[in-house]
Design a protein around this motif. Structure first.
Motif, short mmCIF file in Angstrom:
data_model
loop_
_atom_site.label_atom_id
_atom_site.label_comp_id
_atom_site.label_asym_id
_atom_site.label_seq_id
_atom_site.Cartn_x
_atom_site.Cartn_y
_atom_site.Cartn_z
N SER A 1 0.84 -1.20 0.00
CA SER A 1 0.00 0.00 0.00
C SER A 1 0.87 1.25 0.00
O SER A 1 2.04 1.22 0.36
N ARG A 2 0.26 2.36 -0.39
CA ARG A 2 0.99 3.63 -0.41
C ARG A 2 1.52 3.98 0.96
O ARG A 2 2.62 4.47 1.10
N CYS A 3 0.74 3.73 2.00
CA CYS A 3 1.15 4.09 3.35
C CYS A 3 2.34 3.27 3.82
O CYS A 3 3.21 3.76 4.52
N THR B 1 -12.27 6.94 2.04
CA THR B 1 -11.83 6.22 0.84
C THR B 1 -10.32 6.20 0.67
O THR B 1 -9.82 5.61 -0.27
N GLN B 2 -9.61 6.85 1.56
CA GLN B 2 -8.15 6.96 1.45
C GLN B 2 -7.46 5.79 2.15
O GLN B 2 -7.92 5.33 3.18
N ASP B 3 -6.34 5.36 1.58
CA ASP B 3 -5.51 4.34 2.23
C ASP B 3 -4.69 4.97 3.33
O ASP B 3 -4.24 6.11 3.20
N GLY B 4 -4.47 4.24 4.38
CA GLY B 4 -3.55 4.68 5.42
C GLY B 4 -4.23 5.15 6.68
O GLY B 4 -5.39 5.55 6.68
N THR B 5 -3.47 5.11 7.75
CA THR B 5 -3.99 5.47 9.06
C THR B 5 -3.92 6.97 9.34
O THR B 5 -4.41 7.42 10.36
N TRP C 1 -5.45 9.39 7.69
CA TRP C 1 -6.66 10.14 7.34
C TRP C 1 -7.62 10.35 8.50
O TRP C 1 -8.19 11.45 8.62
#
Length: 152
Positions: free
Chosen positions: A2-4, A109-113, A115
């Motif tokens: 994932s991006r994160c 809808t965003q990836d990662g913690t 947001w």
């Protein structure tokens, strides 16, 4: 991946700090006890859950500050102005709730913690601004005491 997961921890926490402390249009309240406590908590935080707890605590404290400013202002107003303030506060609560709904829809809808932290930081900012606004209205009315740098 994932991006994160590709973001280095030091960069991640730097981004979190920037987002939480430098919301555009927000005066930096250096020396305000709530913000000082938030900053001290954030400096000790080692993960997003800890930062989230710091932010939640700051939001709760600003909410108490807002309620105290509202109550003090209501006591100082004449009956007609009290009704107008009550209507204003109800409208502000509606705005705040709509803004939170928008933020949740957008950030869910965003990836990662990061947001949920960004969302909560925006709620803190909304609450801080309203608390200061109400307190400043009260200070304008009493025209006593030292000037307040947070008030126009």
């Amino acid at each position: 991946m994932s991006r994160c997961a590709r973001i280095r921890p030091a960069v991640f926490f730097a981004v979190i700090a920037a987002l939480l402390l430098s919301t555009p249009g927000t005066p930096v309240l250096a020396g305000h006890p709530i913000d000082a406590a938030f900053e001290a908590c954030r400096q000790k935080a080692m993960d997003t859950a800890s930062i989230g707890q710091c932010t939640t605590t700051a939001r709760q404290q600003w909410d108490k500050e807002l309620n105290a400013a509202y109550a003090a202002l209501m006591q100082a107003l004449e009956p007609g102005a009290r009704e107008a303030l009550k209507a204003s506060e109800r409208a502000w609560i509606g705005f705040r709730d709509a803004e939170i709904k928008f933020l949740r829809e957008r950030f869910s809808t965003q990836d990662g913690t990061i947001w949920p932290l960004v969302e909560e930081a925006q709620v803190v900012d909304l609450t801080r601004k309203r608390a200061i606004q109400l307190r400043c209205y009260g200070k304008m009315m009493d025209m006593e005491g030292p000037p307040d740098a947070e008030c126009p």
